[in-house]
Every structure is written in structure tokens, then in C-alpha cells.
Design an enzyme around this catalytic site. Structure first.
Site, PDB file in Angstrom:
ATOM      1  N   ASN A 225       3.433 -39.166  16.979  1.00 28.45           N
ATOM      2  CA  ASN A 225       3.495 -39.752  18.318  1.00 28.45           C
ATOM      3  C   ASN A 225       2.560 -40.956  18.457  1.00 28.45           C
ATOM      4  OD1 ASN A 225       5.475 -38.196  19.617  1.00 28.45           O
ATOM      5  ND2 ASN A 225       4.026 -36.556  20.069  1.00 28.45           N
ATOM      6  N   HIS A 230       6.431 -41.964  21.339  1.00 25.37           N
ATOM      7  CA  HIS A 230       7.051 -40.694  21.732  1.00 25.37           C
ATOM      8  C   HIS A 230       8.565 -40.688  21.539  1.00 25.37           C
ATOM      9  CE1 HIS A 230       3.530 -38.604  23.364  1.00 25.37           C
ATOM     10  NE2 HIS A 230       3.102 -39.799  23.740  1.00 25.37           N
ATOM     11  N   ASP A 234      10.228 -37.663  19.749  1.00 25.67           N
ATOM     12  CA  ASP A 234      11.344 -36.876  20.282  1.00 25.67           C
ATOM     13  C   ASP A 234      12.484 -36.788  19.274  1.00 25.67           C
ATOM     14  OD1 ASP A 234       9.975 -36.448  22.587  1.00 25.67           O
ATOM     15  OD2 ASP A 234      11.111 -37.871  23.813  1.00 25.67           O
ATOM     16  N   ARG A 249      21.233 -18.271  10.562  1.00 30.81           N
ATOM     17  CA  ARG A 249      22.541 -17.828  11.028  1.00 30.81           C
ATOM     18  C   ARG A 249      22.655 -17.955  12.536  1.00 30.81           C
ATOM     19  NH1 ARG A 249      21.533 -11.924   8.844  1.00 30.81           N
ATOM     20  NH2 ARG A 249      19.687 -12.456  10.077  1.00 30.81           N
ATOM     21  N   GLU A 260       5.441 -29.215  19.597  1.00 29.32           N
ATOM     22  CA  GLU A 260       6.029 -29.167  18.252  1.00 29.32           C
ATOM     23  C   GLU A 260       6.124 -27.750  17.727  1.00 29.32           C
ATOM     24  OE1 GLU A 260       1.566 -29.936  17.612  1.00 29.32           O
ATOM     25  OE2 GLU A 260       3.094 -30.230  19.148  1.00 29.32           O
ATOM     26  N   ARG A 280      12.971 -21.618   2.268  1.00 25.19           N
ATOM     27  CA  ARG A 280      14.099 -22.542   2.117  1.00 25.19           C
ATOM     28  C   ARG A 280      14.157 -23.510   3.296  1.00 25.19           C
ATOM     29  NH1 ARG A 280      19.426 -19.447   0.804  1.00 25.19           N
ATOM     30  NH2 ARG A 280      19.195 -18.770   2.980  1.00 25.19           N
TER      31      ARG A 280
END
Length: 357
Positions: A225, A230, A234, A249, A260, A280
């Protein structure tokens, strides 16, 4: 609906009042199919849910009403009940042509009306109404009216549950749903892992499945940021949400807690698989090129879900996250493992360096 008989108007209004009194999707769906069944006198009504697993689309029956009784299929159902979306030609036709309804005559002579539920431009479920005789216009008017109320109201509920920037579930939704998803969920389907991942010294590991909560934090996000502004910050959050969706899933739950920080409820997975799945995701982030910003990493702490309170469980996951960040960032840490190794002490700590939600 101007042609509806006076006899039907009173029960119709009663059902509409009941439908709009609900604040939870499954109860809303039960009230809708119950209203349709009672007002139309059809044979059966089913609510079918579409979900994605390993980039394939599947359909699973979530609830059905026949012979006057409603049967809900909860999350304790075996994954064997899911069917490929391709097994439902009517639903496939609705998706291809973006139809709002599909009427067909089944092989047994019954008349079937398919009503897809569209959300964010995608069909996420479908109502199947089966009748032993053709649908009269008055009955179709009732069905359309109730179904449109349902779709509109469901969209309002969904909007209130989502974070405006990323489209993920918000903190308010987590607070409302944690108990239901944490304690009612059970194995539905496991993640796709290679057979080699499930073996140790040539033997298959028969490991019990559990449910896991992870807290994710974007490393050095304040610097993003401060350096790029910003707007780019974003964009990183939006792209991070996309990576999260692609890494888990549709049956798992992903929340943005603000700033964040994200929380993941990973369902019905062994510890071995959970560790691989979380790592992963970490690698997916590490390998992604964020526009202008370049490389971004995340730290993650996770914990097994027990019958502790949400504050305790979140606190344990946050302790593991803090250790991951303190140990160099861009890594995952498992709370119970840190406790067993003596790195952390069990229980909620009042250490000022640990930030709790």
C-alpha cells in the site's frame, strides 16, 4: 399472478411471509419447496446443488419433498451421492442457453419443470418440480411468483454475507455460521492428491479426517500500500481472493476478516492432506505475478477444529500464524505441532505480541 383464485391468495401470502422471515439459505430453501409443494399439488420437488471439485462440475441433491415429507441431505452425506453435471441434460441446456426454466416430459410420462437459480451470473443450484399431469397456467403463475421471490431474497441474503471488495464471505457471516459449519460438517469428498501423496513406505496411510481452520496473512502488505498505493493494494486483495477460490473446494469456506487477513474452514480432510493443501495454496500465491507489484507471499497458521469456542480456535490458529511470520514468513505452521514440540504453550495466551481477532 392476477388469475390466482381467492382461495389460494391467503395461503400464498402466508407462505411468502414465512419465506421472507428466514435469514439462512437452507431454511429459506426448505420453506420455498414446501410452499411450492403445498400450493401446486405436484408429485415431488427437489433442490439440487451444483459444486466444483477438481475442476469438474457435480450435482448433489440437497433436499427433496414427496408424499408430504421434506428430506434434507446434510453434510454427513457420503460423496457417493454426487453425480456429474453431464448426467442432467436439462440443467446443461439451462447453462448453455442461460435459460430461466426448462420444461420436459420424462420417459415415465411425468412432466418436469427445471428452475435454475442464478447467482453472480452462474447457476449454483436448480429446483426440479415433477408432476403427473401438465402444468396449468395458474399453477405456473404460482410457481413463477414464489420462485422469483426466492431468487430475489436469496440474492439479498448473499449480498449481506459478502465482503464488498473480494466477494468472499465476511466476518459477520463467519460469526453466524462457524458453529454450524464447524460441528455439523462431516466427510463429503477429499481433495485431489496423487496416490504417492497417500502412501508411506509403500503402504496406504489410513488417517482419520478432520476439519481445520486456517488464518492467512499477506506478508508485508503495508509496504504494498505504501509503495504502490491503495488501488494496487485492493487489486492484490481481489487477486488473492481468486487464488483462494481456485485453491479450495466450493464446499470449504473462505472469509475475509478485513485488511489483509483471511480465514479458511477446510472440511473433511486428513492432517496430511490439509498440510499439503494449505502449502499448495501458499505456493500458488508465491508463483503468481501480481500486476505492478510482482511477487507476493503469505503466511498461514492452522489448527484442528475442536469443540472449543470460536475465540479459542481462532486464537490458536493466530498463534501459529504469528510463529510463521516470526520464523521468516512465506510458510505454514500447525498449532498442535508447535505445542507438541514445545514452541508454543497450549491455551490462549495474553502475550501482547499475539494479535487475536
Amino acid at each position: 399472478m392476477q388469475d390466482i383464485d381467492d382461495e389460494m391468495k391467503k395461503p400464498l401470502l402466508k407462505h411468502l411471509v414465512e419465506i421472507t422471515a428466514h435469514r439462512e439459505h437452507s431454511r429459506l430453501a426448505v420453506s420455498v419447496i414446501s410452499a411450492l409443494y403445498q400450493l401446486t399439488n405436484v408429485q415431488a420437488i427437489r433442490m439440487l446443488e451444483i459444486f466444483t471439485m477438481r475442476d469438474e462440475h457435480y450435482v448433489q441433491e440437497k433436499m427433496v419433498i414427496r408424499d408430504g415429507a421434506v428430506h434434507t441431505i446434510d453434510d454427513h452425506t457420503s460423496e457417493d451421492l454426487k453425480e456429474p453435471l453431464a448426467s442432467f441434460p436439462a440443467m446443461m441446456a439451462c447453462i448453455r442457453n442461460h435459460l430461466n426454466e426448462y420444461l420436459e416430459t420424462a420417459d415415465d410420462g411425468s412432466h418436469v419443470l427445471w428452475l435454475p437459480v442464478w447467482l453472480h451470473g452462474k447457476m449454483n443450484s436448480c429446483v426440479e418440480i415433477r408432476s403427473d399431469r401438465p402444468f396449468e397456467q395458474q399453477i405456473m403463475d404460482v410457481i413463477h411468483g414464489i420462485f422469483h421471490v426466492y431468487c430475489n431474497y436469496q440474492s439479498l441474503l448473499d449480498y449481506s454475507e459478502r465482503d464488498a471488495l473480494t466477494g468472499l464471505f465476511n466476518r459477520k457471516t463467519f460469526d453466524e455460521q462457524f458453529t454450524r459449519y464447524a460441528f455439523a460438517i462431516a466427510p463429503a469428498e477429499s481433495h485431489a492428491l496423487d496416490k504417492d501423496d497417500r502412501r508411506h513406505d509403500g503402504e496406504v496411510i489410513d488417517e482419520p479426517k478432520g476439519h481445520w481452520l486456517a488464518v492467512v496473512d499477506i506478508d508485508h502488505f503495508k509496504q504494498v500500500n505504501d509503495r504502490y498505493g491503495h488501488l494496487y493494494g485492493d487489486e492484490v486483495l481481489i487477486l488473492m481472493a481468486n487464488i483462494l477460490r481456485a485453491s479450495f473446494r466450493s464446499h470449504d469456506r473462505i472469509f475475509r476478516f478485513g485488511g489483509e487477513e483471511f480465514v479458511i474452514l477446510l472440511r473433511a480432510t486428513t492432517l496430511t492432506d490439509a498440510r499439503k493443501i494449505f502449502d499448495r495454496f501458499r505456493q500458488n500465491v508465491q508463483e503468481y505475478d501480481f500486476p505492478q507489484v510482482g511477487k507476493v507471499t503469505v503466511s498461514l497458521g492452522f489448527v484442528g477444529i475442536s469443540r472449543e469456542t470460536p475465540v479459542v480456535i481462532l486464537g490458536h490458529a493466530d498463534q501459529a500464524l504469528y510463529h510463521a511470520k516470526k520464523s521468516g514468513r512465506n510458510r505454514i505452521c500447525f498449532y498442535e505441532e508447535l505445542v507438541d514440540s514445545g514452541v508454543l504453550t497450549s491455551g490462549i495466551t495474553t502475550n501482547d505480541t499475539v494479535e487475536f481477532f
